[in-house]
Design a protein around this motif. Structure first.
Motif, mmCIF file in Angstrom:
data_model
loop_
_atom_site.group_PDB
_atom_site.id
_atom_site.type_symbol
_atom_site.label_atom_id
_atom_site.label_comp_id
_atom_site.label_asym_id
_atom_site.label_seq_id
_atom_site.Cartn_x
_atom_site.Cartn_y
_atom_site.Cartn_z
ATOM 1 N N CYS A 74 14.971 33.954 47.962
ATOM 2 C CA CYS A 74 15.677 34.307 46.732
ATOM 3 C C CYS A 74 14.683 34.276 45.574
ATOM 4 O O CYS A 74 14.278 33.200 45.115
ATOM 5 N N SER A 77 17.318 32.672 41.718
ATOM 6 C CA SER A 77 18.154 31.725 42.463
ATOM 7 C C SER A 77 18.808 30.725 41.533
ATOM 8 O O SER A 77 18.348 30.465 40.416
ATOM 9 N N ARG A 79 20.190 26.792 42.118
ATOM 10 C CA ARG A 79 20.232 25.672 43.059
ATOM 11 C C ARG A 79 20.844 24.458 42.378
ATOM 12 O O ARG A 79 20.710 24.265 41.169
ATOM 13 N N TYR A 81 21.516 20.050 42.785
ATOM 14 C CA TYR A 81 21.039 18.816 43.389
ATOM 15 C C TYR A 81 21.993 17.689 43.003
ATOM 16 O O TYR A 81 22.606 17.727 41.928
ATOM 17 N N ARG A 88 13.913 17.995 47.849
ATOM 18 C CA ARG A 88 14.554 18.615 49.006
ATOM 19 C C ARG A 88 15.672 17.746 49.578
ATOM 20 O O ARG A 88 16.695 18.250 50.037
ATOM 21 N N LYS A 91 19.012 18.118 47.558
ATOM 22 C CA LYS A 91 19.511 19.479 47.368
ATOM 23 C C LYS A 91 20.859 19.653 48.065
ATOM 24 O O LYS A 91 21.041 19.276 49.226
ATOM 25 N N ASN A 93 23.992 21.932 49.601
ATOM 26 C CA ASN A 93 24.061 23.140 50.422
ATOM 27 C C ASN A 93 24.977 24.156 49.748
ATOM 28 O O ASN A 93 26.186 24.208 49.994
ATOM 29 N N THR A 94 24.397 24.963 48.869
ATOM 30 C CA THR A 94 25.157 25.980 48.151
ATOM 31 C C THR A 94 24.526 27.350 48.390
ATOM 32 O O THR A 94 23.439 27.462 48.951
ATOM 33 N N GLU A 96 22.516 30.212 47.073
ATOM 34 C CA GLU A 96 21.515 30.263 46.014
ATOM 35 C C GLU A 96 21.397 31.645 45.376
ATOM 36 O O GLU A 96 21.021 31.744 44.206
ATOM 37 N N CYS A 97 21.657 32.689 46.108
ATOM 38 C CA CYS A 97 21.537 34.038 45.571
ATOM 39 C C CYS A 97 22.458 34.951 46.368
ATOM 40 O O CYS A 97 23.149 34.520 47.293
ATOM 41 N N HIS A 118 19.449 24.131 38.657
ATOM 42 C CA HIS A 118 18.124 24.743 38.472
ATOM 43 C C HIS A 118 18.274 26.255 38.627
ATOM 44 O O HIS A 118 18.593 26.749 39.698
#
Length: 297
Positions: A74, A77, A79, A81, A88, A91, A93-94, A96-97, A118
């Motif tokens: 992506c 993107s 993101r 958190y 990482r 983060k 689980n979504t 992102e793009c 972000h």
């Protein structure tokens, strides 16, 4: 902070800030009529629930970030958190793009009550309309700690507690959207808020028009003053450098004629040039002559 829109995860507005919230609406386009975002974005924002026992739900109303490389990476993107640190392990689980709509009802929960968003874009062409995301602080009630209206809480129809300041704000915070139910007179309140908003916008328009005309009148007045000043300046300069010769007085003409036709010099001749010695009138008794010669035309 209420669920009033936090317009723009952008460098020039609220990037890098932190907020304690009951709810918020995030958008990728700040204060603009067209829903779009810009390249070269790299923005972080952290949100924390006001109540210690609340979680934060992330609900994507719309997502349109189509700048994808090879179907995997992506380039643009969004993101999320579950802590104030971007790493990482934290983060969520979504998506992102790509593309998502409100009908898909994509949600993800941060169990810590903290969410860091972000949003980043590269320098390529903007491909998509950006995003609209709702953040809601909520909790699941129990027998020992039910939803308490006296504690400014509201029980959604799906048995979740949210803050009652999120009711009828035009943004669905309950999963079943019971906080925006018409049975709670949300329609009338929304209409009143829209009417008040239109009145306020009309007042702002009138004020801006008045200020515009006032500025024009002031500029015209200053221009007139400047023109008058330049006119008088040019007049005085021309009068000084182009002054007309002063005519001789009668007495001066008489003395000048007497000098030219004195008995010592004789009458004026008609030749082209005549050399004449001039005698001062004040020295007639002594007969003192001047040594200077004058060429008369």
């Amino acid at each position: 902070m209420t669920s009033a829109p936090i317009d723009g995860i952008k460098r020039s507005n609220v990037c890098g800030d932190g907020y304690r919230i009951e709810g918020a609406l995030l958008k990728s386009y700040p204060y603009a009529k067209s829903e779009s975002y810009l390249p070269y974005e790299d923005c972080y924002m952290t949100f924390k629930s006001r109540r210690q026992d609340n979680q934060i739900r992330i609900r994507i109303l719309s997502l349109d970030l189509n700048d994808i490389h090879g179907g995997v990476n992506c380039l643009d993107s969004l993101r999320f958190y579950k802590s104030a640190y971007v790493n990482r392990l934290d983060k969520l689980n979504t998506v992102e793009c790509g593309q998502l709509t409100e009908k898909e009802r994509f949600t993800v929960i941060s169990p810590t009550g903290i969410v860091t968003a972000h949003f980043s874009t590269d320098g390529g062409n903007v491909s998509g309309n950006g995003f609209r995301v709702v953040l809601t602080a909520f909790r699941s009630p129990n027998k020992t700690h039910p939803c308490d209206e006296n504690n400014e809480e509201f029980l959604c129809s799906n048995q979740e507690c949210i803050s009652n300041i999120l009711l009828c704000d035009g943004v669905p915070h309950c999963l079943d959207e019971s906080d925006e139910s018409p049975h709670r007179s949300c329609t009338s309140s929304n209409a009143e808020s829209s009417n008040s908003g239109s009145i306020e916008s009309n007042n702002r328009t009138r004020t801006s028009k008045r200020q515009h005309w006032r500025g024009i009148l002031i500029a015209a007045f200053l221009l007139i003053i400047l023109s008058v000043f330049i006119f008088f300046l040019v007049y005085f300069v021309c009068r000084r450098f182009f002054r007309s010769p002063v005519p001789l007085m009668k007495s001066e003409r008489k003395n000048y004629a007497t000098i030219l036709n004195s008995p010592k010099t004789g009458p004026k001749t008609t030749t082209a040039t005549t050399t004449t010695q001039v005698i001062l009138e004040n020295n007639k008794s002594t007969g003192k002559r001047l040594d200077d010669d004058y060429s008369l035309l």
